[in-house]
Scaffold this active site. Structure first.
Site, mmCIF file in Angstrom:
data_model
loop_
_atom_site.group_PDB
_atom_site.id
_atom_site.type_symbol
_atom_site.label_atom_id
_atom_site.label_comp_id
_atom_site.label_asym_id
_atom_site.label_seq_id
_atom_site.Cartn_x
_atom_site.Cartn_y
_atom_site.Cartn_z
ATOM 1 N N ASP A 103 0.842 -1.196 0.000
ATOM 2 C CA ASP A 103 0.000 0.000 0.000
ATOM 3 C C ASP A 103 0.879 1.249 0.000
ATOM 4 O OD1 ASP A 103 -2.165 -1.684 0.197
ATOM 5 O OD2 ASP A 103 -2.360 -1.452 2.370
HETATM 6 N N1 URA Z 1 -1.362 -5.932 3.829
HETATM 7 C C1 URA Z 1 -1.826 -4.656 3.848
HETATM 8 O O1 URA Z 1 -2.860 -4.375 4.435
HETATM 9 N N2 URA Z 1 -1.116 -3.713 3.200
HETATM 10 C C2 URA Z 1 0.038 -3.959 2.561
HETATM 11 O O2 URA Z 1 0.642 -3.042 2.006
HETATM 12 C C3 URA Z 1 0.520 -5.282 2.562
HETATM 13 C C4 URA Z 1 -0.200 -6.258 3.205
#
Ligand code: URA
Length: 239
Positions: A103
């Site tokens: 993310d």
């Molecule tokens: N899980 C999440 O919620 N975000 C990420 O970036 C990776 C795994």
């Protein structure tokens, strides 16, 4: 492979630049000055030099990025900076891409490569490649959450995750935990904590399969993954 294509693939220059370099007499093949851009090369056995330096052919590149917040895991985006902006120019001719996504507000280990087969194997839902994260949480991790993760958590869309490992790293605030998941659903870690009535405040990926993030990499830094390290990253029975 054609000499000009080889030199371009090795990052010596663009196709046009490489043609000029060959014309200038700066390129030799097996000790003899090369004059023809379209000359055929055996990449495994011919020795090529440009400006007196040996040029070694390599098809793939494998890069470890310590991803900072604020960058999209994508090759292109209209407005938001992408992780590609963090890749040093010397690797760009390989055309690497991020393997999977972190993310925009997640930090840590992001693999970039131009090896589509490896990317596919690491991302395949059948392989169950473990990915380790450190999360800072709003509340302490209790035994119920540990049990729920171990059993598989039902997410907001009804999907039940594969069993995951959850370990509390601090019993008092700030609350940190280590999580190992074996798949990669959208916002998975955040949604798993949401399902057990907790909230991720900060997330960092520390490991993919057996390969840990090099903690000496500053946020935003990239380095090549060594051959030894690749053995820790590549899934066994790699097919
Ligand atoms: N899980 C999440 O919620 N975000 C990420 O970036 C990776 C795994």
């Amino acid at each position: 492979m054609r000499l000009d294509k080889f030199l371009t693939a090795c990052g010596v220059g663009s196709r046009t630049e490489v043609k000029k370099i060959i014309k200038s007499g700066a390129v030799s093949v097996n000790g003899k000055t090369a004059t023809k851009a379209d000359m055929h090369l055996e990449v495994d056995t011919d020795t090529v030099t440009a400006f007196g330096q040996e040029i070694k052919y390599r098809e793939f590149v494998y890069l470890m990025l310590n991803k900072p917040q604020g960058y999209l895991s994508a090759t292109r985006d209209g407005r938001t900076p992408t992780v590609m902006e963090l890749v040093p120019d010397e690797y760009m001719h390989f055309e690497p891409f991020p393997v999977g996504r972190l993310d925009i507000d997640t930090e840590g280990f992001l693999l970039l490569t131009n090896d589509g087969d490896l990317a596919h194997r690491l991302l395949s839902p059948k392989k169950h490649i473990p990915k380790t994260y450190i999360a800072q949480l709003e509340k302490a991790v209790d035994d119920n959450a540990v049990d729920a993760f171990r059993a598989g958590v039902v997410l907001d869309d009804g999907y039940k995750t594969l069993p995951a490992e959850l370990k509390s790293l601090s019993e008092t605030a700030p609350y940190f935990a280590e999580i190992v998941i074996h798949e990669g659903k959208f916002h998975q870690v955040k949604r798993m904590f949401q399902a057990v009535d907790n909230k991720v405040l900060y997330l960092k990926r520390t490991k993919m399969n057996g390969l840990a993030l090099d903690e000496s990499l500053e946020l935003g830094q990239v380095r090549e993954i060594t051959e030894e390290e690749m053995k820790l990253l590549v899934p066994e029975n790699a097919s």
